[in-house]
Write a protein that holds these residues in place. Structure first.
Motif, PDB file in Angstrom:
ATOM      1  N   TYR A  67       1.719   0.363   7.303  1.00  0.00           N
ATOM      2  CA  TYR A  67       0.869   0.333   6.105  1.00  0.00           C
ATOM      3  C   TYR A  67       0.132   1.670   5.950  1.00  0.00           C
ATOM      4  O   TYR A  67      -0.030   2.183   4.858  1.00  0.00           O
ATOM      5  CB  TYR A  67      -0.151  -0.813   6.187  1.00  0.00           C
ATOM      6  N   LEU A  95       1.544  -7.205  -0.568  1.00  0.00           N
ATOM      7  CA  LEU A  95       1.962  -7.899   0.655  1.00  0.00           C
ATOM      8  C   LEU A  95       2.311  -9.361   0.395  1.00  0.00           C
ATOM      9  O   LEU A  95       1.628 -10.049  -0.364  1.00  0.00           O
ATOM     10  CB  LEU A  95       0.862  -7.799   1.715  1.00  0.00           C
ATOM     11  N   THR A  96       3.391  -9.820   1.051  1.00  0.00           N
ATOM     12  CA  THR A  96       3.821 -11.221   0.940  1.00  0.00           C
ATOM     13  C   THR A  96       3.562 -11.914   2.282  1.00  0.00           C
ATOM     14  O   THR A  96       3.437 -11.233   3.315  1.00  0.00           O
ATOM     15  CB  THR A  96       5.323 -11.297   0.591  1.00  0.00           C
ATOM     16  N   LEU A 150       0.359  -1.115  -1.867  1.00  0.00           N
ATOM     17  CA  LEU A 150       1.009  -2.199  -1.126  1.00  0.00           C
ATOM     18  C   LEU A 150       0.854  -3.516  -1.861  1.00  0.00           C
ATOM     19  O   LEU A 150      -0.220  -3.808  -2.395  1.00  0.00           O
ATOM     20  CB  LEU A 150       0.368  -2.331   0.260  1.00  0.00           C
ATOM     21  N   GLU A 176       3.115  -9.260   5.327  1.00  0.00           N
ATOM     22  CA  GLU A 176       1.770  -8.838   5.744  1.00  0.00           C
ATOM     23  C   GLU A 176       1.618  -8.675   7.257  1.00  0.00           C
ATOM     24  O   GLU A 176       0.599  -8.199   7.713  1.00  0.00           O
ATOM     25  CB  GLU A 176       0.738  -9.840   5.224  1.00  0.00           C
TER      26      GLU A 176
END
Ligand SMILES: Cc1ncc(COP(=O)(O)O)c(C=O)c1O
Length: 441
Positions: free
Chosen positions: A130, A142-143, A140, A123
């Protein structure tokens, strides 16, 4: 991709005209290092800038459709999946585990070929990344964290693997990435170098993310066995160097692991570069070129062609190439090849952040930056990894990561032989034939 001029002339003409509209699927034929003049797109950095006598040749990735050469592995992995009958439009959704550029490439190629795409990435990457993925219609997922938290991306990817609707274009583990770079990037690097010095390649330098690009070194070594390959890492995340695992600012590289597709047999040196040298180096080559010309004793405008050509990792590669050339004492006949994976378009926010962190800088300070960055480096930051003990150490790191993701010991052991990699490379002939057989022209 290596020889687009072999396409039927009518297709080639359409592809060249289609470059103006990047969402036109004809751009699938523009995934190549070559420009319209059929030459490999590259620059040779002036010796006054590099401070070394060797020719530092930089292949320019920003001209690929989607703005980075990572679209090549994305295309190759999807295309090989289609040829194997594993991926079909209408049935499957593409998953792109990435820190940005590969994800941009996956979103882009999926759009052109008619697949939905989900990009899994940390992220805290640059916001331009992005935006691009969304612009191509990619979703997306996101981690937490940033560049050096890619393991979390891999763990999230495992969840998608359980549903057959999802097909993971797994850049860190699938060999189309190796094949693309060994063949297309490797041959392109050899061709670009032919015009300079003794026409050979003395060294190839690349900072690994997936380590796909490093595979070009295998091709270079096959042609010039005396050449050396150097992997560059952020000093803040020195995983190959000494199992270090910190956070850093060089997006796209330094992912805290030995990737599955990294042929460590062919990596001769590992070098560390301070991440902020790369960010500040980008500031110099993007926003302060007139001053850099002055510091390097060059006429006004002579470096203007370098603007927009680099991202942060491109600067990292250039500094790696310069420092290796200095360490090896390479001369004017010697060529060192490296890569600028992407261009400046995805980094304005990174330089805005640098300005906030460092405040105003005067020309005296900028001269110090220039000296420290382009003339700096230290032999303690270079590790020779040619010995069998070093290879075993690197294999050990690889095993630690990939046995966790289900790869058997016997598969991992095969990777300890160059024959494994050469067999993977030879598969390109079959892929080419299958692809030609499936085409209508
Ligand atoms: C900006 C940037 N530089 C360098 C790399 C590293 O390239 P490779 O994955 O081929 O090692 C990447 C990979 O995504 C990248 O996005």
């Amino acid at each position: 991709m290596l020889h687009p001029e072999l396409l039927p002339p009518a297709v080639r003409k359409l592809a060249e005209a289609g470059a103006a509209n990047e969402l036109d699927p004809i751009n699938l034929f523009n995934v190549t290092w070559r420009g319209p003049d059929r030459q490999i797109r590259h620059v040779v950095l002036p010796n006054e800038l590099t401070g070394v006598n060797a020719n530092v040749i930089v292949l320019a990735g920003r001209y690929f459709p989607s703005g980075s050469h990572k679209v090549g592995p994305a295309y190759t992995t999807l295309m090989e999946g289609e040829l194997a009958g594993e991926i079909e439009p209408g049935l499957h959704t593409m998953i792109g585990p990435s820190t940005g550029n590969f994800g941009i490439g996956v979103a882009y190629i999926s759009r052109l070929k008619g697949y939905p795409a989900i990009v899994i990435m940390p992220e805290q990457m640059s916001k331009e990344r992005y935006r691009r993925i969304r612009q191509y219609g990619g979703e997306l997922d996101l981690t937490p964290g940033s560049e050096s938290d890619v393991i979390l991306v891999l763990e999230r990817t495992e969840a998608y693997k359980k549903d057959p609707k999802y097909k993971v274009l797994a850049q860190f583990e699938l060999l189309p990435n190796y094949r693309f770079h060994r063949y297309v990037t490797g041959q392109s690097a050899l061709e670009a170098a032919r015009r300079y010095g003794n026409g050979r390649v003395a060294a190839f330098v690349s900072a690994p993310g997936s380590a796909g690009t490093l595979a070009a070194g295998d091709e270079i070594k096959a042609r010039f066995p005396e050449s050396v390959v150097c992997a560059v890492e952020p000093k803040e995340c020195s995983t190959l160097f000494n199992n270090g695992r910190g956070t850093h600012r060089i997006e796209g590289i330094g992912d805290k692991m030995v990737t599955l597709i990294h042929n460590v047999l062919n990596t001769d040196y590992v070098m560390l570069i301070h991440d902020d040298d790369c960010v500040a180096g980008l500031e110099l080559l993007q926003h302060r070129l007139r001053l850099v010309e002055e510091f390097a004793g060059q006429p006004e405008g002579s470096l203007a062609h370098l603007a927009n050509l680099f991202g942060v990792s491109g600067i990292c590669n250039v500094l790696g190439a310069i420092r290796l050339a200095r360490h090896l004492n390479l001369g004017p006949e010697d060529n060192v090849v490296t890569i600028a994976t992407d261009g400046f378009d995805r980094y304005p926010s990174v330089l805005d952040d640098l300005a906030r962190r460092r405040g105003a800088v005067d020309s005296g300070q900028l001269r110090n930056w220039f000296e420290g960055i382009f003339r700096g480096g230290d032999s303690k930051e270079l590790r020779d990894v040619r010995s069998p003990t070093e290879k075993l150490r690197l294999f050990g790191y690889k095993e630690q990561v990939w046995s966790k993701f289900g790869y058997s010991r016997s598969y991992l052991e095969q990777m300890q032989s160059q024959a494994f990699w050469d067999a993977q490379y030879d598969a390109i002939h079959r892929v080419d034939q299958d692809l030609a057989a499936g085409r209508e022209f």
